[in-house]
Design a protein around this motif. Structure first.
Motif, PDB file in Angstrom:
ATOM      1  N   SER A  76       6.319  -6.250   7.581  1.00  0.00           N
ATOM      2  CA  SER A  76       5.311  -5.556   6.775  1.00  0.00           C
ATOM      3  C   SER A  76       5.765  -4.143   6.439  1.00  0.00           C
ATOM      4  CB  SER A  76       3.982  -5.532   7.537  1.00  0.00           C
ATOM      5  OG  SER A  76       2.977  -4.958   6.764  1.00  0.00           O
ATOM      6  N   LEU A  77       6.383  -3.476   7.408  1.00  0.00           N
ATOM      7  CA  LEU A  77       6.890  -2.121   7.171  1.00  0.00           C
ATOM      8  C   LEU A  77       8.019  -2.141   6.138  1.00  0.00           C
ATOM      9  CD1 LEU A  77       6.863  -0.833  10.855  1.00  0.00           C
ATOM     10  CD2 LEU A  77       5.466   0.073   8.978  1.00  0.00           C
ATOM     11  N   GLN A  78       8.854  -3.157   6.201  1.00  0.00           N
ATOM     12  CA  GLN A  78       9.968  -3.247   5.251  1.00  0.00           C
ATOM     13  C   GLN A  78       9.495  -3.627   3.857  1.00  0.00           C
ATOM     14  OE1 GLN A  78      12.652  -5.971   7.166  1.00  0.00           O
ATOM     15  NE2 GLN A  78      13.606  -4.367   8.406  1.00  0.00           N
ATOM     16  N   SER A  79       8.333  -4.265   3.779  1.00  0.00           N
ATOM     17  CA  SER A  79       7.861  -4.692   2.461  1.00  0.00           C
ATOM     18  C   SER A  79       6.858  -3.713   1.856  1.00  0.00           C
ATOM     19  CB  SER A  79       7.269  -6.096   2.539  1.00  0.00           C
ATOM     20  OG  SER A  79       6.139  -6.104   3.368  1.00  0.00           O
ATOM     21  N   GLY A  80       6.730  -2.523   2.455  1.00  0.00           N
ATOM     22  CA  GLY A  80       5.926  -1.508   1.791  1.00  0.00           C
ATOM     23  C   GLY A  80       4.893  -0.781   2.618  1.00  0.00           C
ATOM     24  N   ALA A  81       4.409  -1.397   3.688  1.00  0.00           N
ATOM     25  CA  ALA A  81       3.444  -0.683   4.525  1.00  0.00           C
ATOM     26  C   ALA A  81       4.155   0.510   5.166  1.00  0.00           C
ATOM     27  CB  ALA A  81       2.897  -1.605   5.611  1.00  0.00           C
ATOM     28  N   SER A  82       3.476   1.645   5.218  1.00  0.00           N
ATOM     29  CA  SER A  82       4.162   2.822   5.764  1.00  0.00           C
ATOM     30  C   SER A  82       3.318   3.602   6.762  1.00  0.00           C
ATOM     31  CB  SER A  82       4.591   3.748   4.628  1.00  0.00           C
ATOM     32  OG  SER A  82       3.462   4.148   3.874  1.00  0.00           O
ATOM     33  N   THR A  83       2.100   3.148   7.001  1.00  0.00           N
ATOM     34  CA  THR A  83       1.261   3.867   7.954  1.00  0.00           C
ATOM     35  C   THR A  83       0.576   2.883   8.908  1.00  0.00           C
ATOM     36  OG1 THR A  83      -0.738   3.755   6.606  1.00  0.00           O
ATOM     37  CG2 THR A  83       0.736   5.640   6.217  1.00  0.00           C
ATOM     38  N   PHE A  84       0.108   3.447   9.988  1.00  0.00           N
ATOM     39  CA  PHE A  84      -0.649   2.654  10.961  1.00  0.00           C
ATOM     40  C   PHE A  84      -1.881   2.045  10.303  1.00  0.00           C
ATOM     41  CE2 PHE A  84      -4.172   2.590  14.008  1.00  0.00           C
ATOM     42  CZ  PHE A  84      -3.680   1.682  14.926  1.00  0.00           C
ATOM     43  N   ASP A  85      -2.565   2.834   9.495  1.00  0.00           N
ATOM     44  CA  ASP A  85      -3.779   2.345   8.827  1.00  0.00           C
ATOM     45  C   ASP A  85      -3.492   1.158   7.921  1.00  0.00           C
ATOM     46  OD1 ASP A  85      -5.176   4.311  10.126  1.00  0.00           O
ATOM     47  OD2 ASP A  85      -5.325   5.638   8.393  1.00  0.00           O
ATOM     48  N   GLU A  86      -2.372   1.207   7.226  1.00  0.00           N
ATOM     49  CA  GLU A  86      -2.016   0.085   6.347  1.00  0.00           C
ATOM     50  C   GLU A  86      -1.752  -1.179   7.166  1.00  0.00           C
ATOM     51  OE1 GLU A  86      -0.085   2.603   2.646  1.00  0.00           O
ATOM     52  OE2 GLU A  86       1.248   1.613   4.063  1.00  0.00           O
TER      53      GLU A  86
END
Ligand code: FES
Length: 82
Positions: A17-27
Motif C-alpha cells: 500500500s505504501l509503494q502504491s501511493g499511501a504515504s501516511t498512517f491515516d491513509e
C-alpha cells in the motif's frame, strides 16, 4: 507476518500500500483498516510508514529522529483466548 491481527493485515500488504501511493498512517487506516480496532498495531504501522521514507519526504529529513534511528522492527501481537 500479520501486523494487525484485528483486520488480518500483513506487513507485506502495508508495504504494498505504501509503494502504491499511501504515504501516511491515516491513509493506511482508511485503506486497510489497521489500528481501527484495539490499536495495538499502531506503533508498528507508524514504524513501517517511517521506514518506507514517506515521512521523510513529507516532513523533511531528520524531523523525527526517534523514528529514523533504525529500521522498523515488526512486532507480532498474539491474541489471547478470552
Ligand atoms: S491489531 Fe490492529 S487494530 Fe487490533
Amino acid at each position: 507476518m500479520i501486523v494487525c491481527v484485528c483486520k488480518s493485515v500483513s506487513d507485506r500488504t502495508i508495504r504494498a500500500s505504501l509503494q502504491s501511493g499511501a504515504s501516511t498512517f491515516d491513509e493506511l487506516q482508511f485503506e486497510l483498516g489497521v489500528a481501527t480496532c484495539c490499536g495495538k498495531c499502531e506503533e508498528t504501522v507508524r514504524d513501517l510508514v517511517a521506514a518506507c521514507g514517506a515521512c521523510t519526504s513529507l516532513c523533511g529529513p531528520g524531523t523525527h529522529p526517534a523514528r529514523h534511528v533504525a529500521p522498523a522492527s515488526v512486532e507480532f501481537y498474539e491474541r489471547k483466548a478470552a
